[in-house]
Every structure is written in C-alpha cells, then in structure tokens.
Design an enzyme around this catalytic site. Structure first.
Site, short mmCIF file in Angstrom:
data_model
loop_
_atom_site.label_atom_id
_atom_site.label_comp_id
_atom_site.label_asym_id
_atom_site.label_seq_id
_atom_site.Cartn_x
_atom_site.Cartn_y
_atom_site.Cartn_z
N GLY A 1 -8.41 -6.97 4.22
CA GLY A 1 -9.24 -6.94 5.43
C GLY A 1 -8.68 -7.71 6.60
O GLY A 1 -9.34 -7.87 7.62
N ARG B 1 -3.16 3.28 8.60
CA ARG B 1 -3.53 2.12 7.79
C ARG B 1 -2.43 1.08 7.74
O ARG B 1 -1.28 1.39 7.47
CB ARG B 1 -3.81 2.56 6.34
CG ARG B 1 -4.65 3.80 6.22
CD ARG B 1 -4.65 4.35 4.80
NE ARG B 1 -5.27 3.44 3.85
CZ ARG B 1 -5.31 3.68 2.55
NH1 ARG B 1 -4.72 4.77 2.05
NH2 ARG B 1 -5.90 2.82 1.74
N CYS C 1 12.80 -37.07 -9.29
CA CYS C 1 11.47 -37.67 -9.38
C CYS C 1 10.88 -37.56 -7.97
O CYS C 1 11.58 -37.27 -7.03
CB CYS C 1 11.54 -39.11 -9.85
SG CYS C 1 12.54 -40.17 -8.84
N MET D 1 -5.86 -7.05 8.38
CA MET D 1 -5.24 -6.26 9.43
C MET D 1 -6.04 -4.98 9.63
O MET D 1 -7.09 -4.80 9.06
CB MET D 1 -3.79 -5.99 9.09
CG MET D 1 -2.96 -7.26 9.18
SD MET D 1 -1.27 -6.97 8.80
CE MET D 1 -1.39 -6.30 7.18
N TYR E 1 16.50 -32.43 -15.73
CA TYR E 1 15.05 -32.57 -15.91
C TYR E 1 14.34 -32.72 -14.57
O TYR E 1 14.98 -33.05 -13.55
CB TYR E 1 14.72 -33.78 -16.81
CG TYR E 1 15.02 -35.12 -16.19
CD1 TYR E 1 14.07 -35.77 -15.40
CD2 TYR E 1 16.25 -35.74 -16.39
CE1 TYR E 1 14.36 -37.00 -14.82
CE2 TYR E 1 16.54 -36.96 -15.82
CZ TYR E 1 15.59 -37.59 -15.03
OH TYR E 1 15.86 -38.79 -14.45
N ARG F 1 -3.19 -1.30 -6.48
CA ARG F 1 -2.24 -2.41 -6.50
C ARG F 1 -2.54 -3.23 -7.74
O ARG F 1 -3.62 -3.13 -8.31
CB ARG F 1 -2.38 -3.27 -5.24
CG ARG F 1 -3.68 -4.00 -5.19
CD ARG F 1 -3.96 -4.61 -3.85
NE ARG F 1 -5.42 -4.64 -3.71
CZ ARG F 1 -6.06 -4.67 -2.56
NH1 ARG F 1 -5.41 -4.65 -1.42
NH2 ARG F 1 -7.37 -4.71 -2.53
N HIS G 1 -15.80 -8.94 0.30
CA HIS G 1 -14.82 -9.76 1.02
C HIS G 1 -14.79 -11.19 0.49
O HIS G 1 -13.73 -11.74 0.18
CB HIS G 1 -15.16 -9.74 2.52
CG HIS G 1 -14.27 -10.61 3.34
ND1 HIS G 1 -14.61 -11.91 3.66
CD2 HIS G 1 -13.05 -10.40 3.86
CE1 HIS G 1 -13.63 -12.44 4.38
NE2 HIS G 1 -12.67 -11.54 4.53
N SER H 1 18.95 -39.73 -10.05
CA SER H 1 17.62 -39.14 -9.97
C SER H 1 17.34 -38.93 -8.50
O SER H 1 17.39 -39.87 -7.71
CB SER H 1 16.58 -40.08 -10.59
OG SER H 1 15.30 -39.53 -10.42
N LYS I 1 0.84 -1.21 0.00
CA LYS I 1 0.00 0.00 0.00
C LYS I 1 0.86 1.25 0.00
O LYS I 1 0.66 2.16 -0.81
CB LYS I 1 -0.91 -0.04 1.24
CG LYS I 1 -2.12 0.86 1.14
CD LYS I 1 -2.96 0.78 2.42
CE LYS I 1 -3.72 -0.54 2.53
NZ LYS I 1 -4.33 -0.71 3.86
P1 ADP Z 1 -7.62 -2.31 3.69
O1 ADP Z 1 -6.18 -2.65 3.63
O2 ADP Z 1 -8.42 -3.22 4.53
O3 ADP Z 1 -8.20 -2.04 2.33
P2 ADP Z 1 -7.33 0.53 4.00
O4 ADP Z 1 -6.15 1.00 4.75
O5 ADP Z 1 -7.23 0.59 2.53
O6 ADP Z 1 -7.72 -0.92 4.48
O7 ADP Z 1 -8.52 1.42 4.49
C1 ADP Z 1 -9.85 1.03 4.56
C2 ADP Z 1 -10.73 2.04 3.84
O8 ADP Z 1 -10.56 3.34 4.35
C3 ADP Z 1 -10.44 2.09 2.39
O9 ADP Z 1 -11.64 2.03 1.67
C4 ADP Z 1 -9.76 3.41 2.18
O10 ADP Z 1 -10.06 3.90 0.94
C5 ADP Z 1 -10.34 4.25 3.31
N1 ADP Z 1 -9.36 5.26 3.72
C6 ADP Z 1 -8.13 5.00 4.17
N2 ADP Z 1 -7.43 6.14 4.39
C7 ADP Z 1 -8.26 7.16 4.07
C8 ADP Z 1 -8.12 8.58 4.05
N3 ADP Z 1 -6.98 9.16 4.42
N4 ADP Z 1 -9.16 9.29 3.65
C9 ADP Z 1 -10.32 8.68 3.28
N5 ADP Z 1 -10.51 7.36 3.25
C10 ADP Z 1 -9.49 6.59 3.66
MG MG Z 2 -7.73 -0.80 1.07
#
Ligand code: ADP
Ligand code: MG
Ligand code: MG
Length: 877
Positions: free
Chosen positions: A100, A91, A829, A102, A849, A333, A449, A761, A22
């Site tokens: 989702g 984050r 093998c 962490m 191989y 990503r 999810h 082998s 991220k």
């Molecule tokens: P995950 O890794 O679970 O996707 P994120 O860190 O991306 O968690 O954050 C969860 C949500 O919060 C995401 O939808 C992201 O877009 C939103 N978010 C994170 N940081 C900000 C920010 N600075 N302003 C507005 N929305 C945010």
């Molecule tokens: Mg995210």
C-alpha cells in the site's frame, strides 16, 4: 539497445531486481500456466532513469507502444476503444514488497464513450460500467493528479448516505462521475484526461514518482530497504470483480501467517474491485464461504494455492478476482509472516519433504529469533480482559491509548509508551505505527493494512476487535459492558492471542528464552527453534563468544551457547565502594602511596576473575585491561566545586577537585585511556595482569587471554606486553596476549602489530567512531535522522557494520595480521557482533569468532549458520 519492457511470458521470479516482486511473480504464474490476465512490466531501470533525469528513457514510449499493441491483439480489443474497450491497470511493484505504499490505478481506458462500450461488453450492465468509471476518476484523481482523496470520498458518501456502495444505481453512479469530473476541474484547473493513452502515460509516471512519496520513504527506512532501487510498473489487462454478485475479489494465504498452520485463510468480498477488500468499505466474508457461493472457482483456487506452495516451497499470499464465475490470479508473493510462523513453517516444509533442513535455516533470520525472545504477558496475573480481536502480529504491548498518529508520535517523543487505537489504519498512519508499542484496530482482518504492516515491522498488533466503538474525534473507545477507555488510559494488548486488557499486565519470559536457559519446555515452536539452531550450530564456521563482565552474565552466556568470553571489561570492577581506591590511586603523592592503592585493588580484582573463570570452565576468557580515562571514576566537577565553595569540604575533597580539574579532557574519547593509561601510570596494568594470573592459577583449566585496548602503534603494545609476559612467567600461567584493533592506525599497521599480538579483537564501536570521525553520543541524537533521510547511510554504522569503510579496515587488518602471524586469532567485540548483517560480514572476512551480549548469542549462532550456508546471498525481506 536497453530493453525496458518485458511481457509476462518473458519474465520469471528470479528477475525481481529488474521487474519488481509483483512483475516477476506475475510472470512466474503466467509461465506456470495459471490464469493471469495478460500484461507486461516496465523495468525498475526505466524508473531509476526517470527519477534521475526527470524524463523517461529514450525508446521507452516506443517499446510500451509495441507491447500494448501486442496486448490489444491478444485481447482482440483496443485500449479505450469506444464500442469495445480494453482496460488496463497500471500497478507499482518494487523488488521488496511495500504494501500500500505506492500507487496503482485501475480501469485505465475509460471515458464518456468507452464507458458505454464497457456496459455493452457486460451484457448491458450500466451500473457496473459507471461504477468502474467513477473508480477510475477517483483513483486517478488521487494518485496521478494529487487531489485530496477525501473530496471524492465525501462526494460518494453524500450519494450513498446510509446505503452500501453496491446499492447505488447506474444513474447515481453516472451522476457521481459528473461530480468527480467537477472536482478534478476545480482542483487542477483542467479536465479529466479522456484520452486512454494519455491516461496510461500519466499513470506510469505517477507510479514512478510514488517511489519517492514520503510514506514510501519512511517505510523503506523502517524496513531497511535501499532508497535507490526504484519501482517497476505493471500494465495488466483488467478483469472485473464488480460486475455483479457472481463476481468479487479476495486475498488469501496458503497458511496462517501468524501460526504457520495449514488451512484456508483469506477474505472475500462479493461484487467489489481491488482495494475494497483491504480498505474495509464493506465487511468481507471468510474465504471458506466462497465454497458455498461459487464452488468451481473455490476448488480451482484451492488447487492453485497448492500449486503455488509446492512451486515456491513456502507460504504464499495471493490476490485474486472472480469475474462472472471465472477465476483470475492478480498477484502472489512469498508471504510475510510472524517470527513464530517463520520457524514453524520452515520445519513443516522440511517434514513435508519440500525443503532440506539447511534450506530451513536460511528461511528464518536473527531478527525473527530475537522477536521470539521478547517477553509475554503473565497468564497467572490478575487481569481484566475487555475484548478480543484477531491475533495479527505477536508480542505483548502495554501503553497509553492514543487515537491519532500525530498524538502517538507526540507522546512517544516525550518518552511515553503508547498503543495506537484506530478503526482501521491507512498508509498515512505509518509514522504513528512506528512510534507506538502496539496497534489495535476495530475493523479489518489479518490481511488488513494494520496487520500486514505491523507484521512486517515486528510490531504487536490486534486487529478487527469489532466490539470496540472507536471514536477518533472524541479520543476514546467503548468496549462491551460499558468500559470506556480515554486517551491516556493504559491498556495491554496481546498480539499472539488477540486479547485486550485494561491497565498494565505484567510480562514474563518467552518459552524460547526458557529453552535457551536450558529448561525443559514442551512447545511446538520451541521444537522448531531447537531443530534449526542445532543445524545452524553444525554448519557454522564462526564461533560465538559473549561480552560478559559479571558471573551472572558469564553463566547466562554459557547457557545460551557462548563458546567463551570475547570481552570481559574490567572497569566496572572499579566502581561502587572501590571508587575510593581509584581516588587514592589518582591522588597518590608518591610511588609508595600509589602502590598501596594498587595493592588494595589487586585481591578484589583477583576475586572478580576467579568467579568468571569458574563460570566459564575450560572456555577462553578474554579480559580487557582497564580502558576508560580515570576521571570517569572521580566525582563530578560541578558537584565538587559547589562543595568546596560552600565550605563544607574536607582536605581530600579539595585535592580531588584539583585532580578532577587536572584530568579534565576536552575530548575524553581521544584522551588518556586504554593502553596509554598502562604506559603512563606505573603498576596499573601489572596489577591487573597479576590478578588475572593468580586467579587463573586457582581455577584448574582456566584459559585467560589478556587484551590491551586502544593500541595505535606496535611500540605501545610491545612496551606493555613485555611487562605482562614476565609477570605471567613469574606466576607460571599461560595466557595469550593480544590487542584490540579499534583505531584506524592500528588497522593500517596491523602487519606490524601482529608481531606483538597473539590475537586481534576488532573493537568496532571505537573503530566506527574514529573512522567516521563521529562521537557516537553526540551524533546519534543530533543529526543521524537527517543522515538517514539523506541516504548517507541506510542504517546507522553503529548498528550494522559499515562494510565499505570500517569493513575495509577490518579486512585489511585481518589479512595483513595473518600475513605476519599465520595462526593469529581474530574476533570482533562490540555491538556489531550480535547484528545479523555484521555477523555475515565477519564470516566473509574470515574472522574466527564474534562476541556479543549474552541475549544476542542465539541470534549470532543462527546468523553464523546462515552465513555459512547462504554464502553472501541473504535476501530475506
Ligand atoms: P498493491 O501493491 O497495493 O497491492 P496492486 O497493484 O496489487 O496494489 O493493486 C491493487 C488492487 O487492484 C489489488 O487488489 C489487485 O488485485 C487489483 N488489481 C490490480 N490489477 C488488476 C486488474 N488488471 N484487474 C483487476 N484487478 C486488479
Ligand atoms: Mg497487491
Ligand atoms: Mg573501545
């Protein structure tokens, strides 16, 4: 001094190890000039330090303070400042995406004073300010303070009753904030921390700690992500999608992640923040409709998505927010995709001139190819469709419907196939999703999810089947036309089409298997697979052979592209009616009787080999002389004892019982087997060698190779080699004579063994057993799960070759063997030959191989190509 904090302007996408995916990609987007709110990243190194020492590293706090000050200056606001606050999100973000799994906390910096300042910033929008504040306490309470999330949700539901969250008034939200604060006080015995910097500090530590949350650990194990990487923490200036109807938040893909087709794929939710889109609190709208709501933002978003695709040269997924008509990018990503989409996208990108065909080969992997070879539902079978949802993750899954993850785990443990049916899944459903054959949800889109996690695991998933009424408490769902499915009823779900069927639908071969079988298939996916496979074959150095013991297997292996047989086991040739002859051999009272038994076996063996040589034409066939202990062919001890005890035994039965007792071994794996049999039972190996030579003489072009198993010392090999060589000479047939390297001593003395062997082998199953001292059948069931949990290894050494231990022996034996005999032929093998990572290892170790089961041959071919192209860098997760 170590640097633990990087501003977004300092990072780039190559720094994923340090900044997490991220953080690295936020930096990349920042430097591309895209609208990313400013922020900075605390490195994974700081997290590792924190997890090891229980405290943040020296200097981190100062460094964070410096970067925060810079952020405050650039934003012209101070964190949590009463009259005009800067808010931030904290984050998580590890090297590999763990959707989702962490923690993330939004709206840090709000308290009873700054909430007023926030309202003022938004032109007196009190509703928005209090909505943000209640979200902060809710997220902070749950993730940082460890309070049960349901307590907050129930309080919210009580105020909402049947309305939507957007209908709540400022006053009601303000009341909710008071209720939430009460919950915090009650649950933790302390007040919600009002001090902004304290909020931030605690949130950072909570994110560090979330690396070791049980669900994150489970996810890593499933996805084979190393346990010691740690997560980075991103601190990002907040932008707000919950200010009103001209704001909102969304997720999007630059292509369809299940087919690879280009187009507009995403979900958008007006007047909402962050997680709302994926959490399914309100129904999202398709991204296309944003064009109508806010054309400027929509156009800009389309433009940015194009920029990202061209820049990353791949499918990207993104998270964005619109704050009062202004678009902000919050994440991107390289997106997860289905196996089929991976092949399609790779070749589409070649056609678009964005990547080379070689690059395309590295963009797909053997696991994906293996997934494409799964069977599908038979379209011609009679079947009752009960509803249709979204095709979130392909595959054909059949099983009993279950309505909770606990139940899924329970039934799966009893050997049942189950389909997990939920309204929507959340991270706590991970264990159930792993246990299930497939996942069916009634809510949520392709970015929900369930969809994201299932795709990541390669698990079949149909999501958003909205016509279904799912009741977890009553353990059933209702479909249109009054169809009711209760727990335990069998359903079939098709993750490629989204169809849901009642009962069990039969399955058929996938078109990709048809293609490998050599049948003409007109299919877009097959064309993509064909192009990539052809290129992989052109560039690979490793040859691929098959483990095949029967004519059918040999023929299939050849169709699948095998360049020979690397392991033809002979033991099955002593089963069935021929057991009788093995019994005679064991019971033989003298040389004459023994020779008679062997003479009876010889023509049968010869016939077996002729068939296999015919199937393989001029390709080499490595035949392993008999390996298992002879008592494996005799009747069961208890059975015989009972027979003898109850008096209806023949004379032969009594003799057999005595033989079974005599040959019984405490530890058959280490007993009288392999080369030891050849040395102890006169004539046994000679009979096999003669059968091989006679068969080869009958099939023009046949290329037999004779392989001696379980050798530990060159003397063993020399003794059997001499006899074999003279038989070959007599019959006038040429064949290489070589050995398996499957005992540690053989590996360690490979230099000597190579004097007597024309090929090695590596039998990595036995070599792994003996190197670790594991008896596979015993250990896998009894304590491997604990070992995986403890991180003794990230994946079973029987699945993926253990490079550090077993791999070292292989490398040593290969090098020292070749030092003795330059043209020594080297192969492997054993099941590792079809495992992607192990194939890469074999390439790196310089083997000639790999040999694997017929169905894994395409996987090995592809991975051998990737290994040749990628060098050692095969980072595809
Ligand atoms: P995950 O890794 O679970 O996707 P994120 O860190 O991306 O968690 O954050 C969860 C949500 O919060 C995401 O939808 C992201 O877009 C939103 N978010 C994170 N940081 C900000 C920010 N600075 N302003 C507005 N929305 C945010
Ligand atoms: Mg995210
Ligand atoms: Mg073996």
């Amino acid at each position: 001094m170590a640097k633990y904090v990087y501003d977004f302007t300092e990072g780039n996408r190559n720094l994923k190890d340090l900044l997490g995916g991220k953080g690295a990609n936020l930096a990349e987007m920042t430097n591309l000039g895209l609208p990313v709110p400013p922020g900075f990243t605390i490195t994974t190194e700081a997290c590792r330090h924190y997890l090891a020492e229980g405290a943040v590293p020296d200097g981190l706090e100062d460094e964070v303070a410096t970067h925060l000050a810079a952020l405050e200056t650039s934003m012209g606001r101070k964190l949590g400042q009463a009259d005009d606050p800067l808010l931030v999100s904290v984050r998580s973000g590890a090297k590999f995406s763990m959707p989702g799994m962490m923690d993330t906390v939004l709206n840090i910096g709000l308290n009873d004073e700054s909430v007023q300042g926030l309202a003022k910033q938004a032109g007196g929008n009190e509703r928005f300010a209090w909505d943000s504040y209640r979200r902060l306490i809710q997220m902070f309470g749950k993730t940082v303070l460890g309070i049960e999330g349901e307590l907050f949700e129930e309080a919210l539901d009580a105020v909402k009753s049947s309305r939507q969250d957007t209908d709540l008034t400022a006053g009601e939200l303000r009341g909710l904030v008071e209720t939430y604060k009460g919950i915090v006080r009650e649950q933790t015995g302390r007040d919600f921390p009002a001090e902004p910097r304290e909020q931030m500090r605690l949130a950072v530590q909570a994110v560090f700690e979330s690396w070791n949350a049980p669900r994150a650990i489970l996810y890593r194990r499933q996805e084979r992500i190393p346990a010691d990487l740690g997560t980075a923490v991103n601190i990002v200036a907040m932008v707000f999608g919950n200010v009103g109807p001209d704001s909102g938040t969304g997720v999007a893909f630059t292509r369809d992640p299940s087919t690879g087709h280009q187009g507009v794929y995403g979900d958008y939710l007006q007047n909402a923040q962050g997680e709302d889109v994926v959490a399914g609190i309100r129904n999202t709208i398709p991204l296309q409709e944003l064009e109508r709501l806010d054309k400027n933002s929509y156009d800009e978003l389309m433009q940015i998505m194009q920029t990202l695709e061209n820049h990353y040269k791949d499918l990207c997924d993104i998270e964005f927010t619109i704050e009062r008509g202004k678009l902000w990018m919050l994440q991107t990503r390289v997106g997860k995709r289905t196996a089929a989409a991976a092949f399609r996208i790779a070749t589409q990108l070649v056609d678009q001139g964005l990547i080379s065909l070689d690059e395309a080969v590295t963009r797909v992997d053997g696991d994906q190819l293996a997934r494409l070879m799964f069977p599908r539902f038979d379209a011609s079978a009679g079947r009752k469709e009960i509803t249709k949802g979204m095709n979130a993750s392909p595959g054909a899954a059949v099983g009993k419907a279950v309505f909770s993850s606990e139940r899924a785990v329970e039934l799966a443990a009893q050997g049942e196939d189950v389909i997990l049916v939920r309204r929507e899944t959340n991270p706590d459903d991970l264990s159930g999703m792993i246990a299930a054959r497939g996942v069916l949800t009634s809510r949520g889109g392709k970015t929900s999810h369930a969809a994201v996690v299932a795709r990541g695991m390669g698990k079949t998933c149909v999501c958003g089947a909205e016509q279904l009424e799912v009741s977890a408490s009553e353990r059933r769902f209702t479909a249109p036309d009054g169809v009711v499915v209760n727990e335990g009823d069998v359903i079939s779900i098709d993750g490629s089409t989204g169809e849901v069927f009642l009962g069990e639908v039969p399955v058929v071969d996938s078109p990709v298997v048809e293609y490998f079988e050599g049948r003409q298939v007109d299919d877009e996916l097959v064309k993509a697979v064909d192009r990539i496979m052809n290129r992989a074959d052109e560039v690979r150095r490793l040859r691929v052979r098959a483990n095949a013991d029967t004519i059918d297997d040999a023929a299939r292996a050849r169709r699948f592209g095998a360049q020979g047989i690397g392991l033809c086991r002979t033991e099955h040739m002593f089963l069935g009616e021929r057991r009788q002859l093995v019994e005679d051999l064991v019971l033989a009272a003298d040389d004459k009787e023994r020779q008679a038994a062997l003479d009876a076996l010889e023509p049968l063996q010869k016939e077996d080999f002729t068939g296999i040589f015919r199937a393989m034409g001029e390709l080499p066939v490595t035949i392993r002389l008999i390996d298992p202990p002879l008592h494996e062919f005799l009747p069961d001890l208890t059975e015989m004892s009972v027979k003898v005890a109850t008096g209806d035994a023949t004379d032969k039965d009594r003799k057999l019982l005595a033989a079974v007792k005599r040959l019984h071994e405490q530890n058959p794996m280490l007993g009288l087997r392999g080369v030891r049999l050849g040395l102890v039972i006169p004539g046994l190996f000679a009979m096999q060698v003669r059968a091989i030579a006679e068969a080869a003489r009958e099939v023009p072009g046949a290329r037999p190779e004779i392989m001696i198993p379980l050798v530990a010392a060159v003397q063993e090999l020399e003794a059997v080699r001499e006899e074999a060589a003279s038989i070959l000479r007599q019959i006038g047939v040429d064949a290489l004579i070589g050995t398996m390297i499957e005992t540690p001593r053989a590996a360690l003395t490979a230099g000597q063994i190579a004097e007597a062997a024309e090929f090695f082998s590596f039998g990595t199953n036995d070599l792994t057993q003996m190197t670790w001292g594991f008896s596979r059948d015993d250990v896998e069931a009894s304590f491997f799960s604990r070992y995986l949990e403890l991180g003794v290894f990230g994946v079973s050494p029987f699945e993926t070759l253990d490079r550090d231990g077993v791999g070292r022996l292989v490398k040593l034996a290969a090098d020292e063997g070749r030092a003795t005999r330059e043209d020594l032929h080297l192969g492997i093998c054993g099941e590792h030959g079809g495992d992607p990572d192990s194939v890469h290892f074999c390439h790196e170790a310089g083997l000639d191989y790999v040999s694997c089961s017929p169905f894994r041959i395409p996987v090995a071919r592809l991975e051998a190509g990737r290994a040749a192209l990628a060098g050692n860098d095969s980072d595809t997760r």
